[in-house]
Structure formats: structure tokens, C-alpha cells
Design a protein around this motif. Structure first.
Motif, PDB file in Angstrom:
ATOM      1  N   VAL A 135       0.845  -1.197   0.000  1.00  0.00           N
ATOM      2  CA  VAL A 135       0.000   0.000   0.000  1.00  0.00           C
ATOM      3  C   VAL A 135       0.879   1.245   0.000  1.00  0.00           C
ATOM      4  N   VAL A 136       0.592   2.191  -0.910  1.00  0.00           N
ATOM      5  CA  VAL A 136       1.416   3.402  -0.982  1.00  0.00           C
ATOM      6  C   VAL A 136       0.884   4.508  -0.081  1.00  0.00           C
ATOM      7  N   TYR A 137      -0.396   4.423   0.272  1.00  0.00           N
ATOM      8  CA  TYR A 137      -0.970   5.490   1.099  1.00  0.00           C
ATOM      9  C   TYR A 137      -2.237   4.973   1.776  1.00  0.00           C
ATOM     10  N   VAL A 138      -2.418   5.358   3.029  1.00  0.00           N
ATOM     11  CA  VAL A 138      -3.644   5.056   3.780  1.00  0.00           C
ATOM     12  C   VAL A 138      -4.290   6.371   4.184  1.00  0.00           C
ATOM     13  N   GLY A 139      -5.535   6.567   3.783  1.00  0.00           N
ATOM     14  CA  GLY A 139      -6.286   7.740   4.205  1.00  0.00           C
ATOM     15  C   GLY A 139      -7.258   7.353   5.308  1.00  0.00           C
ATOM     16  N   ILE A 140      -7.071   7.933   6.498  1.00  0.00           N
ATOM     17  CA  ILE A 140      -7.964   7.653   7.626  1.00  0.00           C
ATOM     18  C   ILE A 140      -8.949   8.807   7.760  1.00  0.00           C
ATOM     19  N   SER A 141     -10.223   8.473   7.755  1.00  0.00           N
ATOM     20  CA  SER A 141     -11.269   9.491   7.813  1.00  0.00           C
ATOM     21  C   SER A 141     -11.547   9.905   9.248  1.00  0.00           C
ATOM     22  N   LEU A 142     -11.417  11.193   9.505  1.00  0.00           N
ATOM     23  CA  LEU A 142     -11.851  11.810  10.754  1.00  0.00           C
ATOM     24  C   LEU A 142     -12.771  12.964  10.387  1.00  0.00           C
ATOM     25  N   ASP A 143     -13.646  13.328  11.278  1.00  0.00           N
ATOM     26  CA  ASP A 143     -14.573  14.414  10.958  1.00  0.00           C
ATOM     27  C   ASP A 143     -14.658  15.421  12.088  1.00  0.00           C
ATOM     28  N   GLY A 144     -13.487  15.753  12.628  1.00  0.00           N
ATOM     29  CA  GLY A 144     -13.413  16.717  13.710  1.00  0.00           C
ATOM     30  C   GLY A 144     -12.640  16.136  14.868  1.00  0.00           C
ATOM     31  N   MET A 145     -12.551  16.904  15.919  1.00  0.00           N
ATOM     32  CA  MET A 145     -11.888  16.415  17.112  1.00  0.00           C
ATOM     33  C   MET A 145     -12.802  15.409  17.816  1.00  0.00           C
ATOM     34  N   GLU A 146     -12.384  14.891  18.939  1.00  0.00           N
ATOM     35  CA  GLU A 146     -12.925  13.647  19.489  1.00  0.00           C
ATOM     36  C   GLU A 146     -14.450  13.594  19.560  1.00  0.00           C
TER      37      GLU A 146
ATOM     38  N   LEU B  76       0.427   2.737  12.139  1.00  0.00           N
ATOM     39  CA  LEU B  76       0.918   2.902  10.768  1.00  0.00           C
ATOM     40  C   LEU B  76       2.218   3.704  10.735  1.00  0.00           C
ATOM     41  N   ILE B  77       2.259   4.776  11.507  1.00  0.00           N
ATOM     42  CA  ILE B  77       3.485   5.588  11.562  1.00  0.00           C
ATOM     43  C   ILE B  77       4.644   4.765  12.104  1.00  0.00           C
ATOM     44  N   ALA B  78       4.352   3.883  13.060  1.00  0.00           N
ATOM     45  CA  ALA B  78       5.408   3.064  13.674  1.00  0.00           C
ATOM     46  C   ALA B  78       6.067   2.118  12.669  1.00  0.00           C
ATOM     47  N   VAL B  79       5.315   1.681  11.647  1.00  0.00           N
ATOM     48  CA  VAL B  79       5.901   0.768  10.648  1.00  0.00           C
ATOM     49  C   VAL B  79       6.371   1.522   9.407  1.00  0.00           C
ATOM     50  N   GLY B  80       6.302   2.864   9.440  1.00  0.00           N
ATOM     51  CA  GLY B  80       6.781   3.659   8.310  1.00  0.00           C
ATOM     52  C   GLY B  80       5.824   3.746   7.151  1.00  0.00           C
ATOM     53  N   GLN B  81       4.537   3.520   7.413  1.00  0.00           N
ATOM     54  CA  GLN B  81       3.538   3.591   6.358  1.00  0.00           C
ATOM     55  C   GLN B  81       3.091   5.036   6.131  1.00  0.00           C
ATOM     56  N   ARG B  82       3.023   5.465   4.904  1.00  0.00           N
ATOM     57  CA  ARG B  82       2.513   6.794   4.592  1.00  0.00           C
ATOM     58  C   ARG B  82       1.016   6.829   4.898  1.00  0.00           C
ATOM     59  N   VAL B  83       0.604   7.795   5.713  1.00  0.00           N
ATOM     60  CA  VAL B  83      -0.780   7.857   6.173  1.00  0.00           C
ATOM     61  C   VAL B  83      -1.220   9.309   6.235  1.00  0.00           C
ATOM     62  N   GLY B  84      -2.490   9.540   5.997  1.00  0.00           N
ATOM     63  CA  GLY B  84      -3.000  10.901   6.037  1.00  0.00           C
ATOM     64  C   GLY B  84      -4.421  10.975   6.561  1.00  0.00           C
ATOM     65  N   LEU B  85      -4.853  12.198   6.741  1.00  0.00           N
ATOM     66  CA  LEU B  85      -6.168  12.500   7.295  1.00  0.00           C
ATOM     67  C   LEU B  85      -7.135  12.851   6.174  1.00  0.00           C
ATOM     68  N   ARG B  86      -8.368  12.365   6.257  1.00  0.00           N
ATOM     69  CA  ARG B  86      -9.434  12.717   5.325  1.00  0.00           C
ATOM     70  C   ARG B  86     -10.584  13.284   6.154  1.00  0.00           C
ATOM     71  N   LEU B  87     -11.041  14.475   5.813  1.00  0.00           N
ATOM     72  CA  LEU B  87     -12.091  15.131   6.596  1.00  0.00           C
ATOM     73  C   LEU B  87     -13.101  15.785   5.662  1.00  0.00           C
ATOM     74  N   THR B  88     -14.385  15.548   5.891  1.00  0.00           N
ATOM     75  CA  THR B  88     -15.447  16.186   5.118  1.00  0.00           C
ATOM     76  C   THR B  88     -15.915  17.431   5.858  1.00  0.00           C
ATOM     77  N   LEU B  89     -15.832  18.571   5.185  1.00  0.00           N
ATOM     78  CA  LEU B  89     -16.192  19.847   5.808  1.00  0.00           C
ATOM     79  C   LEU B  89     -17.706  19.979   5.947  1.00  0.00           C
ATOM     80  N   THR B  90     -18.150  20.241   7.167  1.00  0.00           N
ATOM     81  CA  THR B  90     -19.553  20.514   7.447  1.00  0.00           C
ATOM     82  C   THR B  90     -19.623  21.589   8.535  1.00  0.00           C
ATOM     83  N   LYS B  91     -20.843  22.013   8.845  1.00  0.00           N
ATOM     84  CA  LYS B  91     -21.029  22.995   9.919  1.00  0.00           C
ATOM     85  C   LYS B  91     -20.555  22.451  11.268  1.00  0.00           C
ATOM     86  N   ARG B  92     -20.521  21.136  11.406  1.00  0.00           N
ATOM     87  CA  ARG B  92     -20.147  20.524  12.677  1.00  0.00           C
ATOM     88  C   ARG B  92     -18.652  20.651  12.985  1.00  0.00           C
TER      89      ARG B  92
END
Length: 426
Positions: free
Chosen positions: A145-156, A179-195
Motif C-alpha cells: 500500500v502506498v498510502y492510507v487515508g484515515i477518515s476523521l470528521d473533527g476532534m474527538e 501505521l506511523i510506527a511501521v513507516g507507512q505513509r498515512v493521512g487525514l481525510r475530513l469532510t467539511l460541514t457545519k459541525r
């Protein structure tokens, strides 16, 4: 996708060849760039988003596949998945995004990913991150896998309400850590809403503190359960404010020497707005932005050309948000035959969007940089795939829509009502 760091700050990423026809650079983990370059964006093969399974352990309020934690019938089995990957390799697609549902609920996922990588198709995972333990993190890294996108939609608290499960945020954080511990490229995915958009500064602080090297900010698309969230969508004024924060914080990262790739997704207006913001302060940078955006073509070369979707049963869709329109099924025809067949009226229009888009989009002076953006959002709003994108937050004055042009649209019956707040944007 609008690569804010590339356009605003001259950054480089592995996707530059696909998005802007320029030489791609390796990312900070040394992942190989996309080497292919095209004379025009329209020549690209599509990135394919595959709903590897519709099953999901969460119940997110904006899920475009309306997934639940159940077993769905008629999903492609292992052999069919392998055959599909062979078919896509024959068509020379650059990347396969394993999505869902939650792809990690699929037991043969890593075999399919390894096969994809072996066929020179860059495998990417879109996940909620809650199932990524140490073992899964190692398997993800080792499978290619070249990239993992993890979906978050705000703070906790906001994220957990969005995801329908208390503790989803903390589990996703563990997924990032593994993922970071094994050197995997990872990023954040967030959908913008009023929340969540009012927490953008906190989210950027989080990106910096957690050393996340890629973040994609999605505009809401009305599909699946997300089709019920019209009231949660940002107003035009809020969209402009959100973009200004993203521009500011991205520039701040670059000025501080922080290696992070910031992108916005599903609204090509963002690129035009960035150009307009730079036009008054840095004309050379503005011209560079304009050149890159015009090569990309915006919506002209996205859905139906640069992006495709295959669902869990093998049905081919215009993009992942258009699950209710099917061009054909890979169990019956090759993907290439389906994708290149313009006898379907929607496919023909998607392949030639600049000739089909209507209303203010058709007369916009920046048409070559955006070309109507998201057709599925126009369809959901106006029941017309060629209507203007209702999330265009630029004013009539900014896009050069004067009284003469309005009269022309009136004569063609192409006046589409925009959101009420549009007239109040300053």
C-alpha cells in the motif's frame, strides 16, 4: 483534488504528473512517484475507487454508500476481485483505491492489494482507522500500500457523533500510531460541514503535533446518507472562510519547513479562489496557479475521465458518489469497454463536459480552470447533471457574470437558483 501546497507554495507530491502534468517527486517516505505524464489531463486513465465491501463497523452520518455492519449479498469474491484487477491493469489505470464500507472487514484484502501492487497499480486504502492494530499495520505496509487515508470528521466528540460510535476517535488515533510506527505513509481525510469547520485551526494543530504528512479536506457531496445533510453543508461565506484558513495554515507549514501535503477535494472552485487571492498579492504565483489549473481542467477531466467507481457487486459508476447510475458490470464486460463506451448519454456528456455544462458555469471567465466542478452535486440539487454546481461560492462579479450574460442565460432558460446566502457573500 486541489493541491494547495503545490499551487500556493510550489511543493511537490507523488500525484503531480496526474494532476498537473509536471514531474512528480517522491514523498517524505521515499514512495515512488507516478512517472507517467500526459499531453493533456483528458488523456489520463482513471483512478478507480472500488467499494471492496459495503460492510462497515461504523454508521457515519455522511456515508455515500449508506453502509452498515451487516453482510451484503452478491459482493465480488476473491477470484472475481483478482480478475477485476487484471482487467484494470490491462487498461493501465494508475491507482486502485480500496474503499467501502470498511475495506479492512474483508478477509482477503491483503491478497488483493498484493496482486494490485504486482500489476503496477498503486494500491491505496480509505479507512475509518478503527481496525488498524499492530498486525494490520504491518500487513498494510508489507502488502505494498502506498498510502492510507484515515477518515476523521473533527476532534474527538464531534468525530464520534459523526461516526455513530463512542471511542471511534481514540481507535483511529491508535491506527495512525501503528501505521506511523511501521513507516507507512498515512493521512487525514475530513469532510467539511457545519459541525467541524469551526475547528479547522485545531485540526491543523493536530496535523502538526501528530506529524501527519497528508490531509485531504473534502466538500460535502449529497449521496447515500450524506444526501440528508443539506442543512449541514457550509454556506458560501463559510466555504470561503474555511478555504482562507486552509490557505493560511498550509503556507504556515511551508514557511516552517513542515513537510505536509494539503489538498481540498470535490470542489474545483477552491483552485479559482486561490488564484484570485494570489492575483492581488503575487502575480507571478497567480499565473503559475492558472497555468496548472488550466492543464488539469477541473471538473472537465474528473468524473467520467480521471475518476471511476466500481461497487461491491462489480457495477461501474461515474464516481463513488453516483451509486444510483450504472454504466455496466465488469462480470459481463471489460472495464475498458464500459468506460470508453459513449453510447450512454451520461458517459458521453461526462467525456465532453465543457460542451454540456449550463447556467453561470458555462459563461464563467474561469471556466477553463474549473469546468463546472461536481456534476453529481448539480444533479442532486437540480435533477440536471449539467446545471451549475451549487457549491460554487464565487460571486457573479468575480466570475464576470454581467447583465448581458444573465440575459443570455434567461433566453436559454438556464437560470438556476443558487443558495440564499450567495447574495450576501462579501
Amino acid at each position: 483534488m486541489i493541491d494547495i501546497g503545490k499551487l500556493l507554495c510550489g511543493g511537490r507530491s507523488t500525484g503531480d504528473a496526474l494532476r498537473y502534468g509536471t514531474e512528480s517527486g517522491p514523498d517524505c517516505h521515499g514512495n515512488r512517484p507516478i512517472e507517467m505524464k500526459y499531453a493533456s489531463s483528458a488523456e489520463r486513465r482513471p483512478i478507480v475507487v472500488w467499494t471492496a465491501t459495503r460492510t462497515c463497523n461504523l454508521s457515519c452520518v455522511h456515508c455515500y454508500t449508506d453502509s452498515s455492519n451487516i453482510k451484503y449479498a452478491d459482493e465480488l469474491d476473491t477470484d472475481e476481485g483478482l480478475a477485476m484487477i487484471n482487467d484494470l491493469a490491462d487498461f493501465s489505470i494508475p491507482s486502485l483505491l480500496f474503499s467501502g464500507g470498511e475495506p479492512l472487514t474483508r478477509k482477503d484484502l491483503f491478497r488483493l492489494i498484493e496482486h494490485s501492487a504486482g500489476k503496477n497499480i498503486r494500491p491505496v486504502i480509505s479507512t475509518n482507522g478503527t481496525l488498524i492494530d499492530r498486525e494490520n499495520a504491518r500487513n498494510i505496509k508489507n502488502s505494498g500500500v502506498v498510502y492510507v487515508g484515515i477518515s476523521l470528521d473533527g476532534m474527538e466528540e464531534v468525530n464520534d457523533r459523526f461516526r455513530g460510535m463512542k471511542g471511534a476517535f481514540s481507535k483511529a488515533m491508535k491506527g495512525f500510531e501503528h501505521l506511523i510506527a511501521v513507516g507507512q505513509r498515512v493521512g487525514l481525510r475530513l469532510t467539511l460541514t457545519k459541525r467541524n469547520y469551526t475547528d479547522l485551526h485545531k485540526i491543523f494543530d493536530f496535523i502538526r503535533e501528530e506529524k501527519i504528512n497528508r490531509a485531504c479536506f473534502y466538500h460535502l457531496v449529497y449521496s447515500g446518507r450524506g444526501g440528508n445533510l443539506f442543512k449541514e453543508d457550509l454556506t458560501h461565506a463559510e466555504s470561503r472562510h474555511a478555504m482562507e484558513i486552509i490557505f493560511e495554515r498550509t503556507a504556515g507549514f511551508f514557511e516552517s519547513g513542515i513537510d505536509v501535503n494539503i489538498l481540498t477535494v470535490d470542489n474545483h472552485t477552491d483552485g479559482v479562489y486561490l488564484y484570485l487571492k494570489q492575483k492581488d498579492t503575487d502575480k507571478d504565483r497567480a499565473e503559475a496557479i492558472k497555468k496548472l489549473l488550466e492543464w488539469n481542467g477541473g471538473g472537465a477531466n474528473s468524473t467520467g475521465i480521471g475518476i471511476a467507481s466500481i461497487d461491491q457487486s462489480g457495477n461501474v459508476h461515474p464516481d463513488q458518489f453516483w451509486q444510483d447510475y450504472t454504466f455496466g458490470n465488469i462480470r459481463k464486460r471489460s472495464f475498458a469497454d464500459i468506460w470508453l463506451d459513449e453510447t450512454d448519454p451520461l458517459m458521453k456528456g461526462l467525456k465532453h463536459k465543457p460542451d454540456y455544462i449550463k447556467g453561470r458555469c458555462s459563461l464563467c471567465i474561469y471556466k477553463g480552470m474549473c469546468n463546472g466542478s461536481m456534476r453529481v452535486r448539480a444533479f442532486r440539487t437540480y435533477n440536471d447533471p449539467w446545471a451549475p454546481d451549487p457549491q460554487c461560492y464565487l460571486t457573479d462579479q468575480e466570475i464576470g457574470l454581467n447583465d448581458l450574460k444573465r440575459n443570455l442565460l434567461q433566453e436559454k432558460n438556464e437560470i438556476f437558483p443558487m443558495p440564499e446566502e450567495f447574495t450576501n457573500v462579501k
